[in-house]
Every structure is written in structure tokens, then in C-alpha cells.
Design a protein around this motif. Sequence first.
Motif, PDB file in Angstrom:
ATOM      1  N   HIS A 264       0.824  -1.214   0.000  1.00 22.43           N
ATOM      2  CA  HIS A 264       0.000   0.000   0.000  1.00 22.43           C
ATOM      3  C   HIS A 264       0.861   1.268   0.000  1.00 22.43           C
ATOM      4  O   HIS A 264       0.534   2.238  -0.688  1.00 22.43           O
ATOM      5  N   VAL A 265       1.943   1.251   0.753  1.00 25.23           N
ATOM      6  CA  VAL A 265       2.833   2.415   0.810  1.00 25.23           C
ATOM      7  C   VAL A 265       3.441   2.677  -0.568  1.00 25.23           C
ATOM      8  O   VAL A 265       3.479   3.817  -1.036  1.00 25.23           O
ATOM      9  N   ASN A 266       3.903   1.623  -1.231  1.00 30.79           N
ATOM     10  CA  ASN A 266       4.473   1.793  -2.576  1.00 30.79           C
ATOM     11  C   ASN A 266       3.442   2.328  -3.563  1.00 30.79           C
ATOM     12  O   ASN A 266       3.751   3.193  -4.383  1.00 30.79           O
ATOM     13  N   LEU A 267       2.215   1.824  -3.499  1.00 25.46           N
ATOM     14  CA  LEU A 267       1.145   2.317  -4.368  1.00 25.46           C
ATOM     15  C   LEU A 267       0.811   3.773  -4.040  1.00 25.46           C
ATOM     16  O   LEU A 267       0.543   4.582  -4.940  1.00 25.46           O
ATOM     17  N   LEU A 268       0.846   4.098  -2.759  1.00 28.00           N
ATOM     18  CA  LEU A 268       0.600   5.471  -2.314  1.00 28.00           C
ATOM     19  C   LEU A 268       1.668   6.415  -2.873  1.00 28.00           C
ATOM     20  O   LEU A 268       1.358   7.494  -3.383  1.00 28.00           O
ATOM     21  N   PHE A 269       2.940   5.993  -2.816  1.00 29.44           N
ATOM     22  CA  PHE A 269       4.036   6.795  -3.365  1.00 29.44           C
ATOM     23  C   PHE A 269       3.839   7.026  -4.860  1.00 29.44           C
ATOM     24  O   PHE A 269       4.039   8.125  -5.361  1.00 29.44           O
ATOM     25  N   LYS A 270       3.437   5.966  -5.571  1.00 29.02           N
ATOM     26  CA  LYS A 270       3.195   6.104  -7.015  1.00 29.02           C
ATOM     27  C   LYS A 270       2.071   7.089  -7.288  1.00 29.02           C
ATOM     28  O   LYS A 270       2.156   7.916  -8.179  1.00 29.02           O
ATOM     29  N   GLU A 271       1.002   6.975  -6.530  1.00 30.36           N
ATOM     30  CA  GLU A 271      -0.160   7.843  -6.738  1.00 30.36           C
ATOM     31  C   GLU A 271       0.181   9.309  -6.462  1.00 30.36           C
ATOM     32  O   GLU A 271      -0.253  10.201  -7.191  1.00 30.36           O
ATOM     33  N   LEU A 272       0.985   9.538  -5.431  1.00 32.69           N
ATOM     34  CA  LEU A 272       1.374  10.917  -5.078  1.00 32.69           C
ATOM     35  C   LEU A 272       2.595  11.396  -5.873  1.00 32.69           C
ATOM     36  O   LEU A 272       2.988  12.544  -5.756  1.00 32.69           O
ATOM     37  N   LYS A 273       3.219  10.489  -6.612  1.00 35.29           N
ATOM     38  CA  LYS A 273       4.415  10.786  -7.408  1.00 35.29           C
ATOM     39  C   LYS A 273       5.550  11.304  -6.529  1.00 35.29           C
ATOM     40  O   LYS A 273       6.160  12.344  -6.782  1.00 35.29           O
ATOM     41  N   VAL A 274       5.823  10.527  -5.472  1.00 35.34           N
ATOM     42  CA  VAL A 274       6.906  10.835  -4.537  1.00 35.34           C
ATOM     43  C   VAL A 274       7.742   9.576  -4.330  1.00 35.34           C
ATOM     44  O   VAL A 274       7.361   8.489  -4.769  1.00 35.34           O
ATOM     45  N   SER A 275       8.865   9.718  -3.611  1.00 32.12           N
ATOM     46  CA  SER A 275       9.732   8.561  -3.416  1.00 32.12           C
ATOM     47  C   SER A 275      10.015   8.233  -1.951  1.00 32.12           C
ATOM     48  O   SER A 275      10.721   7.278  -1.664  1.00 32.12           O
ATOM     49  N   ASN A 276       9.482   9.032  -1.010  1.00 34.05           N
ATOM     50  CA  ASN A 276       9.697   8.697   0.396  1.00 34.05           C
ATOM     51  C   ASN A 276       8.545   9.233   1.254  1.00 34.05           C
ATOM     52  O   ASN A 276       7.672   9.950   0.773  1.00 34.05           O
ATOM     53  N   ARG A 277       8.577   8.880   2.539  1.00 36.66           N
ATOM     54  CA  ARG A 277       7.487   9.223   3.460  1.00 36.66           C
ATOM     55  C   ARG A 277       7.359  10.728   3.686  1.00 36.66           C
ATOM     56  O   ARG A 277       6.252  11.257   3.741  1.00 36.66           O
ATOM     57  N   THR A 278       8.491  11.410   3.807  1.00 35.87           N
ATOM     58  CA  THR A 278       8.463  12.859   4.033  1.00 35.87           C
ATOM     59  C   THR A 278       7.797  13.563   2.860  1.00 35.87           C
ATOM     60  O   THR A 278       6.938  14.432   3.045  1.00 35.87           O
ATOM     61  N   GLN A 279       8.190  13.181   1.653  1.00 38.24           N
ATOM     62  CA  GLN A 279       7.582  13.776   0.460  1.00 38.24           C
ATOM     63  C   GLN A 279       6.098  13.435   0.379  1.00 38.24           C
ATOM     64  O   GLN A 279       5.288  14.271  -0.035  1.00 38.24           O
ATOM     65  N   ALA A 280       5.729  12.211   0.774  1.00 40.57           N
ATOM     66  CA  ALA A 280       4.321  11.799   0.730  1.00 40.57           C
ATOM     67  C   ALA A 280       3.473  12.674   1.639  1.00 40.57           C
ATOM     68  O   ALA A 280       2.396  13.146   1.252  1.00 40.57           O
ATOM     69  N   VAL A 281       3.951  12.903   2.844  1.00 42.15           N
ATOM     70  CA  VAL A 281       3.219  13.745   3.798  1.00 42.15           C
ATOM     71  C   VAL A 281       3.124  15.172   3.278  1.00 42.15           C
ATOM     72  O   VAL A 281       2.059  15.799   3.299  1.00 42.15           O
ATOM     73  N   PHE A 282       4.239  15.704   2.781  1.00 41.51           N
ATOM     74  CA  PHE A 282       4.257  17.068   2.257  1.00 41.51           C
ATOM     75  C   PHE A 282       3.278  17.212   1.093  1.00 41.51           C
ATOM     76  O   PHE A 282       2.463  18.134   1.061  1.00 41.51           O
ATOM     77  N   GLN A 283       3.338  16.272   0.146  1.00 42.64           N
ATOM     78  CA  GLN A 283       2.467  16.325  -1.031  1.00 42.64           C
ATOM     79  C   GLN A 283       0.996  16.176  -0.612  1.00 42.64           C
ATOM     80  O   GLN A 283       0.133  16.872  -1.129  1.00 42.64           O
ATOM     81  N   ALA A 284       0.730  15.266   0.309  1.00 40.14           N
ATOM     82  CA  ALA A 284      -0.651  15.048   0.767  1.00 40.14           C
ATOM     83  C   ALA A 284      -1.204  16.297   1.439  1.00 40.14           C
ATOM     84  O   ALA A 284      -2.373  16.643   1.250  1.00 40.14           O
ATOM     85  N   LYS A 285      -0.374  16.994   2.199  1.00 38.96           N
ATOM     86  CA  LYS A 285      -0.829  18.242   2.838  1.00 38.96           C
ATOM     87  C   LYS A 285      -1.109  19.313   1.788  1.00 38.96           C
ATOM     88  O   LYS A 285      -2.094  20.049   1.893  1.00 38.96           O
ATOM     89  N   LEU A 286      -0.242  19.394   0.774  1.00 44.59           N
ATOM     90  CA  LEU A 286      -0.474  20.369  -0.295  1.00 44.59           C
ATOM     91  C   LEU A 286      -1.791  20.095  -1.015  1.00 44.59           C
ATOM     92  O   LEU A 286      -2.478  21.024  -1.438  1.00 44.59           O
ATOM     93  N   LEU A 287      -2.141  18.817  -1.162  1.00 41.73           N
ATOM     94  CA  LEU A 287      -3.345  18.436  -1.891  1.00 41.73           C
ATOM     95  C   LEU A 287      -4.574  18.369  -0.982  1.00 41.73           C
ATOM     96  O   LEU A 287      -5.660  18.083  -1.441  1.00 41.73           O
ATOM     97  N   GLY A 288      -4.370  18.650   0.323  1.00 43.24           N
ATOM     98  CA  GLY A 288      -5.490  18.635   1.254  1.00 43.24           C
ATOM     99  C   GLY A 288      -5.987  17.240   1.586  1.00 43.24           C
ATOM    100  O   GLY A 288      -7.134  17.060   2.001  1.00 43.24           O
TER     101      GLY A 288
END
Length: 195
Positions: free
Chosen positions: A169-193
Motif C-alpha cells: 500500500h505504501v508503494n502504491l501510495l508513493f506512485k499515486e502521489l508521485k513521490v519517493s519517500n514518506r516525508t515527500q508523501a506527507v508534504f504532497q498530501a498536505k499540499l493536496l489537502g
Amino acid sequence: MVSLLIVDDHPVYRNALHQYLARRFHGNKVKVYSASSISEGIKLIKSLNTPWVVLLDLSVPDSEDHLFGIHQFKKLHNVRDIAAISGLEEDLWKDRCLKAGCRIFISKNNEVDNIYKQLESIMSHYLDISDTCELTKRQQEILKYINEGQSNKMIAYNLNIKEQTVKIHVNLLFKELKVSNRTQAVFQAKLLGLI
């Protein structure tokens, strides 16, 4: 939405490139900024809560060596990609830049439209992600736990699923958010609300 930062110490070149790229990227709602030094660029990036692509001249005066700026910008969590631009010999510097963390090396001998096209190939990875980003309920739950700083093992325990399932799920989440790590995932998710 992603922003573009041009770092170049030659004001005429920097301003002309800034105007051209701002005009070309306007339809994609990409904001274009410019800085005359690495330190000015870092200050700007830290002041605005947006993901960035940096177009970096390798020979700016506050660079300790030609790869210094790449290393400095790679340290910033909201820098998504770096494109090196230089009048240095491409044959000598392209591989070094890519190994240091750049996505592409652009020769200053290129026509401005070719520079735009090369940057557009990078920027396209980050444009309109909010329109296409659809997380499953499980991915949303996992994202919430990632935001709380929980490990895969703890997430698996909390959701009563296997750790391997969490990794998938984490790998699929990274692909969906177009990021490569947890920090970027959180940052991108916050930007997208999303969180």
C-alpha cells in the motif's frame, strides 16, 4: 501546484529565461521564480510552502564547486527535481550532475524553446496531480499513520494486516502521489489537502 526556480547569476540571461518560461508555463499554472545565488534560492524555497523544480546554473559565485548547489538543494524536502544548466562541457559534466542527483543536464548552447521542452518533460510529472490523485480508503488510513510517524510494523498492527501488505500500500501510495519517500508523501498530501 509545483513552482520553478531559476538560479543563475547573470541578470540578463536569468531575467530573459524567467520571462520566457513564465509565459510558456502560465497555462499550467506553474509559478516561476528566480534567484542570483544558491543562498538566495534556498531562502526563497524555504519561505514558500510549495513543491519545487530547480533550474540550477552550475557556476554561480556562492558555489564551492560545480556540484555544490545540487547537494544543497537536494537537502530541501520540498525540492522535487533539479535540472542543471551550464555552459560547461556537456560531455564532462552531464554524468557527474546526474550522479549528484540532477534529473537532466541542459547545455546553455540550446535554444530557449529546447530548454523549455526539457523542463516541461520534468514538470509534467507534477502538473495536475490533484485532479488525478485518487486514494483508496486503505491508502488514506495508511497515509494518516505515516503522517503520525508510525513504522510499517506499527501500521500493520493498528490495521490488523500483514506488514508486507502495508509495504504494498505504501508503494502504491508513493506512485499515486508521485513521490519517493514518506516525508515527500506527507508534504504532497498536505499540499493536496488529503491530510
